[in-house]
Design a protein around this motif. Sequence first.
Motif, PDB file in Angstrom:
ATOM      1  N   GLU A 133      -0.852  -3.446  -3.945  1.00 29.31           N
ATOM      2  CA  GLU A 133      -2.477  -3.647  -4.258  1.00 29.31           C
ATOM      3  C   GLU A 133      -3.182  -2.330  -4.125  1.00 29.31           C
ATOM      4  OE1 GLU A 133      -3.611  -6.564  -1.439  1.00 29.31           O
ATOM      5  OE2 GLU A 133      -2.215  -7.921  -2.243  1.00 29.31           O
ATOM      6  N   ASP A 185      -7.046  -7.894 -11.025  1.00 28.28           N
ATOM      7  CA  ASP A 185      -7.613  -7.729  -9.510  1.00 28.28           C
ATOM      8  C   ASP A 185      -8.268  -6.190  -9.230  1.00 28.28           C
ATOM      9  OD1 ASP A 185      -6.798 -10.337  -8.937  1.00 28.28           O
ATOM     10  OD2 ASP A 185      -4.777  -9.868  -8.291  1.00 28.28           O
ATOM     11  N   LEU A 186      -7.957  -5.449 -10.117  1.00 30.39           N
ATOM     12  CA  LEU A 186      -8.640  -4.113  -9.943  1.00 30.39           C
ATOM     13  C   LEU A 186     -10.100  -3.940  -9.711  1.00 30.39           C
ATOM     14  CD1 LEU A 186      -7.655  -0.869  -9.935  1.00 30.39           C
ATOM     15  CD2 LEU A 186      -8.308  -0.982 -12.258  1.00 30.39           C
ATOM     16  N   THR A 187     -10.550  -3.657  -8.724  1.00 25.43           N
ATOM     17  CA  THR A 187     -11.722  -3.708  -8.113  1.00 25.43           C
ATOM     18  C   THR A 187     -12.310  -2.202  -7.741  1.00 25.43           C
ATOM     19  OG1 THR A 187     -11.257  -4.140  -5.861  1.00 25.43           O
ATOM     20  CG2 THR A 187     -12.076  -6.089  -7.046  1.00 25.43           C
ATOM     21  N   SER A 221     -15.933  -6.827 -15.983  1.00 23.39           N
ATOM     22  CA  SER A 221     -15.028  -6.571 -14.811  1.00 23.39           C
ATOM     23  C   SER A 221     -16.059  -6.327 -13.676  1.00 23.39           C
ATOM     24  CB  SER A 221     -14.027  -5.248 -15.153  1.00 23.39           C
ATOM     25  OG  SER A 221     -13.665  -4.708 -14.165  1.00 23.39           O
ATOM     26  N   SER A 264       0.856  -1.182  -0.039  1.00 27.47           N
ATOM     27  CA  SER A 264      -0.041  -0.061  -0.062  1.00 27.47           C
ATOM     28  C   SER A 264       1.068   1.145   0.019  1.00 27.47           C
ATOM     29  CB  SER A 264      -0.994  -0.226   1.175  1.00 27.47           C
ATOM     30  OG  SER A 264      -1.585   1.242   1.301  1.00 27.47           O
ATOM     31  N   ARG A 299      -5.380  -3.409  -6.838  1.00 27.79           N
ATOM     32  CA  ARG A 299      -6.788  -3.734  -6.427  1.00 27.79           C
ATOM     33  C   ARG A 299      -7.386  -2.240  -6.268  1.00 27.79           C
ATOM     34  NH1 ARG A 299      -8.040  -8.715  -4.712  1.00 27.79           N
ATOM     35  NH2 ARG A 299      -6.323 -10.178  -3.883  1.00 27.79           N
ATOM     36  N   SER A 300      -6.899  -1.163  -5.736  1.00 23.10           N
ATOM     37  CA  SER A 300      -7.292   0.119  -5.762  1.00 23.10           C
ATOM     38  C   SER A 300      -6.718   1.028  -6.290  1.00 23.10           C
ATOM     39  CB  SER A 300      -7.844   0.412  -4.212  1.00 23.10           C
ATOM     40  OG  SER A 300      -8.658  -0.569  -3.667  1.00 23.10           O
ATOM     41  N   ALA A 353      -0.665  -6.006  -9.725  1.00 28.66           N
ATOM     42  CA  ALA A 353      -1.295  -6.686  -8.373  1.00 28.66           C
ATOM     43  C   ALA A 353      -2.477  -5.493  -7.802  1.00 28.66           C
ATOM     44  CB  ALA A 353      -0.559  -7.118  -7.155  1.00 28.66           C
TER      45      ALA A 353
END
Length: 166
Positions: free
Chosen positions: A82, A127-129, A155, A60, A103-104, A101
């Motif tokens: 991430e 993994d991008l949400t 997605s 992070s 995610r955000s 990797a």
Amino acid sequence: MTAPPTFRSYHSGGASALVAEVPLETALAEGTADLSLTCRELCTLPPQLLTSATAETLVSLDLSRNRIEELPSGLACLRKLEVLDLSRNRLRALPAELPPALRSLLLLSNQLRRRSLPLVSLAALPDLTLLDLRYNSKLGSADMAAALNEAMPASSLTLTALASWG
């Protein structure tokens, strides 16, 4: 003699907890998992961030509330990253290669332009949400939403507050 600048270093173990104010070099040498460099008036990413032990362990990274206008192309070397918060900077574009990797990706209140967003690269992040593009007035909400939906149709991506794009 003045002390070297200090940066907040965080570690994760369930919930992130403030460890201490430490010099950047110390935080990077120790392989920090979570690093906050917020409100430091940074104009660029510290180059040692991409070449230190932390590049292998960083999960992070908070670079919000700085003056960053451009990101280095080597950002993808942060292979375990991430969460990347670049909110409230002066970014006009993103590099074509992003950490795999992610995610955000928080890009709230920058100066991003539609043609400078690497839609293919964003779509390739499995993994991008969460992608927060609010208050980037140069993007254009309806056009940008359509382009993102076309690039990432299947997605599970959450586009934060499309109606709030300035």
